[in-house]
Scaffold this motif. Structure first.
Motif, short mmCIF file in Angstrom:
data_model
loop_
_atom_site.label_atom_id
_atom_site.label_comp_id
_atom_site.label_asym_id
_atom_site.label_seq_id
_atom_site.Cartn_x
_atom_site.Cartn_y
_atom_site.Cartn_z
N ASP A 136 0.77 8.25 16.95
CA ASP A 136 1.80 7.40 17.58
C ASP A 136 3.08 7.41 16.74
O ASP A 136 4.19 7.49 17.28
N TYR A 222 4.16 0.89 25.04
CA TYR A 222 2.87 1.46 24.67
C TYR A 222 1.83 0.89 25.64
O TYR A 222 1.43 -0.27 25.54
N LEU A 261 4.51 5.56 25.82
CA LEU A 261 3.37 6.13 25.11
C LEU A 261 2.08 5.57 25.70
O LEU A 261 2.07 4.47 26.30
N HIS A 262 1.01 6.31 25.55
CA HIS A 262 -0.33 5.85 25.95
C HIS A 262 -1.29 6.69 25.12
O HIS A 262 -1.15 7.92 25.08
N LEU A 264 -4.17 7.42 25.79
CA LEU A 264 -5.07 8.07 26.75
C LEU A 264 -6.52 7.87 26.29
O LEU A 264 -6.74 7.70 25.12
N ARG A 266 -6.10 7.55 30.45
CA ARG A 266 -5.51 6.61 31.43
C ARG A 266 -6.53 6.37 32.53
O ARG A 266 -7.26 7.29 32.91
N TYR A 282 3.31 10.69 26.92
CA TYR A 282 1.90 10.64 26.52
C TYR A 282 1.21 11.98 26.41
O TYR A 282 0.28 12.13 25.62
N GLN A 285 2.42 13.30 23.15
CA GLN A 285 1.73 12.49 22.14
C GLN A 285 0.35 13.09 21.83
O GLN A 285 -0.03 13.20 20.66
#
Ligand code: NCD
Length: 307
Positions: A136, A222, A261-262, A264, A266, A282, A285
Motif C-alpha cells: 500500500d 482505501y 486502493l483495495h 483485494l 473484491r 488496485y 497495487q
C-alpha cells in the motif's frame, strides 16, 4: 536476524530503504534476477490467499530463488495436530526464509520465537498484514509521489480488516496525515487502534457512516471487503456485506486526483465499471506487491544486487 511480524517492526528508514529498493527493482529488473540463487522461500499458508502467496512465490522466482510450501492447513501436518512451533522448527531446516499466514492472531509471532530463519507475517487473523502495508505504501508513493500530506479514507470492515489496522499504524508516522473512517456502526475501527495509534499521535480523524458525504475530501480511498470468515454469525454478515458499493455515480462526487486502493479480493464493494477509471489503482497495487516483496526478501536475507 530480523523478522517482520508487525508493521512497527520497521523503522521509517527501513521502510524507505525497502520502497526505494522496490522502485529500483522495477526500473532495473535484470540486476536482480540472480540475487537469491540457491536460496529457498517457504510459504506456510493456513488460510486462503491468491495475491499474497503467489506474489511471494513470484518474487522469489524473479530473484532467482526457489519456493516450497503449502496453501491450506488441511494439506499440512497441522491437520494431524502439529503445533505451529513444531512446523516452523522443521521448515526452518528446509528454507532460508518463511512467509506465514495464519487464522490465529499472534501465530507468526510465536513462530518467530521458534524459527532459525526470518519469519514474515503474511496475515494473522484480524490483526496485522505488514507486507500488504508495504504494498500500500509503495502504491501511494508511486501514485501520489509522497507519503505525507494526505487525507485517507478507509471504508468497509474496519473492525476485522487486518490490512486497515496495519496501514493505519504504519502511515500514522508520516507528516500531516488525516483519517476519514467510513464504516457501519458495527464495523468501526477497534478501540486500541483509535486510542493507541490515532489519538495518541494526535492525528485528526473522523468516523462517519456515509461514503457520499466525504468522498469529495479524500486523496486516497482505501476500500475493503467485509471479512465474512471473522463473523460469529452469518446473518450479521449478510446484513452488512453490501454496506458500501463504490460505483461511477459515487465516484462522480470525488476529486480528479483521488487514488482508489483495495487490497483485494473484491466482492461487491467496487463495481466493475470503476476498473476503467484512471483513479482505480488496485490492480497496479497488486503488481506493486510483488516488487515490494522482492525488496523485503532481499532486505531480510541481507542480500544486495550484483553490480
Ligand atoms: C487481504 C487479507 O488477506 O487480509 N488480502 C490480501 O492479502 N491482499 C484482504 C482481504 O482478504 O480482504
Amino acid at each position: 536476524m530480523k523478522h517482520l511480524i508487525d508493521p512497527m517492526d520497521l523503522s521509517l528508514e527501513e521502510i524507505d530503504h525497502i520502497l526505494t529498493l522496490a522502485q529500483d527493482i522495477i526500473d532495473h529488473k535484470e540486476k536482480y534476477s540472480q540475487v537469491c540463487r540457491g536460496k529457498k522461500l517457504a510459504t506456510l499458508f493456513f488460510e486462503p490467499s491468491t495475491r499474497t502467496r503467489l506474489s511471494f512465490e513470484a518474487a522469489m522466482m524473479e530473484l532467482g530463488g526457489n519456493v516450497l510450501g503449502f496453501s491450506s492447513a488441511n494439506s499440512s501436518s497441522s491437520a494431524k495436530g502439529e503445533s505451529v512451533g513444531d512446523t516452523v522448527k522443521v521448515v526452518s531446516c528446509y528454507a532460508d526464509i518463511i512467509a506465514m499466514r495464519h487464522f490465529k492472531e499472534g501465530a507468526p509471532m510465536l513462530a518467530s520465537m521458534k524459527s532459525d530463519v526470518p519469519i514474515i507475517n503474511a496475515g494473522d487473523g484480524g490483526h496485522n498484514h505488514p507486507t500488504q502495508t508495504l504494498t500500500d505504501l509503495l502504491t501511494i508513493k508511486r501514485e501520489k509521489g509522497r507519503l505525507s500530506d494526505l487525507t485517507i479514507g478507509l471504508c468497509g470492515d474496519l473492525m476485522f480488516g487486518r490490512t486497515v489496522h496495519s496501514l493505519i499504524k504504519a502511515i500514522s508516522r508520516y507528516e500531516n496525515i488525516r483519517f476519514v473512517l467510513i464504516s457501519p456502526e458495527e464495523l468501526k475501527i477497534p478501540d486500541y487502534i483509535r486510542t493507541e495509534v490515532i489519538e495518541s499521535n494526535n492525528i485528526p480523524y473522523m468516523e462517519v457512516t456515509s461514503m457520499e458525504d466525504v468522498i469529495g475530501d479524500l486523496d486516497i480511498l482505501y476500500m475493503t471487503r467485509v471479512q465474512r470468515e471473522r463473523f460469529f454469525n452469518e446473518a450479521d454478515y449478510i446484513r452488512l456485506k453490501d454496506s458500501y458499493i463504490l460505483d461511477n455515480s459515487k465516484l462522480a462526487l470525488a476529486n480528479q486526483n483521488l487514488s482508489i486502493l483495495h487490497p483485494l479480493p473484491r466482492v461487491n464493494e467496487i463495481a466493475v465499471e470503476v476498473d476503467d477509471d484512471p483513479r482505480a489503482c488496485y490492480f497496479r497495487q497488486a503488481l506493486n506487491g510483488k516488487y515490494v516483496r522482492m525488496a523485503l526478501i532481499m532486505t531480510l536475507l541481507g542480500l544486495e544486487a550484483d553490480e
